[in-house]
Design a protein around this motif. Structure first.
Motif, PDB file in Angstrom:
ATOM      1  N   VAL A  59       0.830  -1.209   0.000  1.00  0.00           N
ATOM      2  CA  VAL A  59       0.000   0.000   0.000  1.00  0.00           C
ATOM      3  C   VAL A  59       0.866   1.261   0.000  1.00  0.00           C
ATOM      4  CG1 VAL A  59      -1.647   1.313   1.393  1.00  0.00           C
ATOM      5  CG2 VAL A  59      -1.964  -1.136   1.083  1.00  0.00           C
ATOM      6  N   ASP A  99     -10.579  -2.576  -4.275  1.00  0.00           N
ATOM      7  CA  ASP A  99      -9.959  -2.758  -2.966  1.00  0.00           C
ATOM      8  C   ASP A  99      -9.721  -1.372  -2.354  1.00  0.00           C
ATOM      9  OD1 ASP A  99      -8.426  -3.234  -0.773  1.00  0.00           O
ATOM     10  OD2 ASP A  99      -6.802  -4.264  -1.813  1.00  0.00           O
ATOM     11  N   PRO A 100     -10.551  -0.965  -1.378  1.00  0.00           N
ATOM     12  CA  PRO A 100     -10.411   0.395  -0.825  1.00  0.00           C
ATOM     13  C   PRO A 100      -9.035   0.661  -0.226  1.00  0.00           C
ATOM     14  CG  PRO A 100     -12.451  -0.624  -0.074  1.00  0.00           C
ATOM     15  CD  PRO A 100     -11.653  -1.699  -0.743  1.00  0.00           C
ATOM     16  N   VAL A 101      -8.428  -0.356   0.379  1.00  0.00           N
ATOM     17  CA  VAL A 101      -7.128  -0.155   1.033  1.00  0.00           C
ATOM     18  C   VAL A 101      -6.051   0.187  -0.003  1.00  0.00           C
ATOM     19  CG1 VAL A 101      -5.364  -1.242   2.495  1.00  0.00           C
ATOM     20  CG2 VAL A 101      -7.772  -1.670   2.934  1.00  0.00           C
ATOM     21  N   ALA A 125      -7.065   1.424  -3.269  1.00  0.00           N
ATOM     22  CA  ALA A 125      -7.596   2.554  -4.042  1.00  0.00           C
ATOM     23  C   ALA A 125      -7.393   3.888  -3.321  1.00  0.00           C
ATOM     24  CB  ALA A 125      -9.083   2.344  -4.330  1.00  0.00           C
ATOM     25  N   GLY A 126      -7.523   3.889  -1.990  1.00  0.00           N
ATOM     26  CA  GLY A 126      -7.379   5.130  -1.232  1.00  0.00           C
ATOM     27  C   GLY A 126      -6.008   5.767  -1.412  1.00  0.00           C
ATOM     28  N   PRO A 127      -4.940   5.035  -1.071  1.00  0.00           N
ATOM     29  CA  PRO A 127      -3.594   5.614  -1.265  1.00  0.00           C
ATOM     30  C   PRO A 127      -3.283   5.945  -2.726  1.00  0.00           C
ATOM     31  CG  PRO A 127      -3.496   3.732   0.191  1.00  0.00           C
ATOM     32  CD  PRO A 127      -4.884   3.769  -0.351  1.00  0.00           C
TER      33      PRO A 127
END
Lengths: 125, 274
Positions: free
Chosen positions: B4, B222-224, B226-228
């Motif tokens: 990440v 996958d939000p974890v 996609a966020g970064p």
């Protein structure tokens, strides 16, 4: 220099009524950007600090809330993603309110209808 | 270092490079995640779409306030791009990853060839009182000299068809769609390039949102990750925009063409070998 949407003109070139201080859409977009950035930064910080990288079903609201309160990167990142996806739709609602009674409002409503169709397709699959 | 964190740092570089070259970060971030970090292509596309929306949201707020983005034109074309975004998103979540790799590689080659062929001269502006133009007249204030620039957006039908195609490409491959929207508005519809780029940016958010919803519900987002990625692309785009006046555009274009062709070859390899 700010001129805003008051510069729009009709099909024959006539100038429409000047609208001032119609900043609702940009305020919504800026707000969405800031909230999602906060959520993503928190998720990244939690990840760097070694919080467990648990995953869950993004449509399971209870799991997301649980992950938020722990707190875990997944919950905060999920909220950030939801804010990012929802903000353009809220921006269109703001546009409808800003341009009430004008063509732009109907166009925004049409785009909102398409986004609603996308949501419907997503949930039905 | 976790995947990440690496994705975040790589996304800053991709967003910056994209902004410097004048393309969206998606065209860089999808192959970077797929080829360098071994992320499944559909997850990379979904993450890139979140980055596209975030970048569009932030930039659009400024463009709308300044009156440069043509909101009426943008909303009109959004009807087509958002519909294209749904069909592209549906198709993207259904078809095989190897086909997506093949299509992405083809898009990279297309953009690289377009950059090689790009004409130095800007297209002649279309007079706003063109009697055969159709469409509607609008104007904006040119920031560089404060003058009012009037123009007629014409050929709405052609614009709508191209916008639908742009929405499809965006939803299918996780890129902004500006690679189609901007030349269409500028060359085919007679919209000044400054208005075309800002209006296209305004359109990207709702278009990518229509597609991202489908990837989200399909469970490939996958939000974890996609966020970064979104945060990184956003930060990188800001840095790139500030640096753009200090870096040689010619050298950047050559660098982009080289990088795009290398990534295209990698994508074709993936398509062939799985």
């Amino acid at each position: 220099m700010s001129h805003g949407p008051g510069r729009d003109q009709g099909p024959t070139g006539e100038r429409g009524p000047v609208i001032t201080a119609t900043r609702g859409t940009s305020a919504v977009l800026t707000g969405g950007s800031l909230i999602s950035a906060f959520c993503f930064m928190l998720a990244l910080a939690l990840e760097v600090l070694g919080q467990p990288a648990t995953q869950g079903d993004v449509l399971d609201v209870a799991a997301v809330i649980r992950s938020l309160t722990v707190p875990e990167p997944w919950g905060w990142a999920t909220i950030g993603v939801v804010v990012v996806i929802v903000t353009p739709a809220v921006g269109l609602i703001a546009t409808m309110l800003e341009y009430r009674g004008r063509r732009e409002a109907w166009l925004a409503l049409g785009v909102l209808g398409i986004l609603a169709a996308s949501l419907g397709v997503a949930l039905l699959r | 270092m976790s995947l990440v964190l690496i994705a975040f740092l790589v996304s800053i570089a991709a967003g910056g490079f994209g902004a410097l070259v004048g393309i969206g970060g998606g065209l860089i971030i999808v192959p970077v995640l797929t080829v360098l970090l071994d992320v499944p292509i559909k997850t990379a596309i979904a993450a890139s779409l979140i980055g596209v929306i975030a970048t569009s949201m932030s930039a659009s707020a400024h463009y709308l306030d300044s009156g440069i983005a043509d909101r009426r034109l943008g909303l009109l074309l959004l009807l087509a791009t958002a519909a294209g975004g749904i069909s592209g998103g549906l198709l993207g979540s259904l078809i095989d990853g190897r086909v997506l790799a093949l299509l992405f590689g083809s898009l990279l080659v297309f953009v690289a060839v377009q950059m090689i062929r790009q004409r130095a001269a800007a297209p002649a502006p279309v007079p706003h009182d063109d009697p055969e133009g159709g469409g509607f007249v609008s104007s904006y204030i040119e920031p560089s000299d404060g003058s009012e620039v009037r123009y007629r957006a014409r050929r709405m039908e052609a614009g709508a068809v191209a916008s639908f195609a742009a929405g499809n490409v965006s939803g299918l491959l996780g890129v902004g769609g500006g690679v189609i929207n901007v030349p269409t508005m500028n060359l085919a519809m007679g919209v000044p390039i400054r208005v075309a780029t800002t209006t296209s940016t305004f359109m990207l958010g709702p278009t990518a949102a229509a597609s991202a919803l489908l990837y989200f519900a399909a469970g490939v987002l996958d939000p974890v990750l996609a966020g970064p990625v979104a945060l990184g692309v956003f930060i990188g785009a800001r840095i790139g925009a500030r640096m753009s006046s200090r870096v040689s555009q010619g050298a950047l274009r050559i660098a982009f063409i080289g990088v795009a062709l290398v990534f295209a070859a990698q994508m074709f390899y993936r398509a062939a070998t799985g």
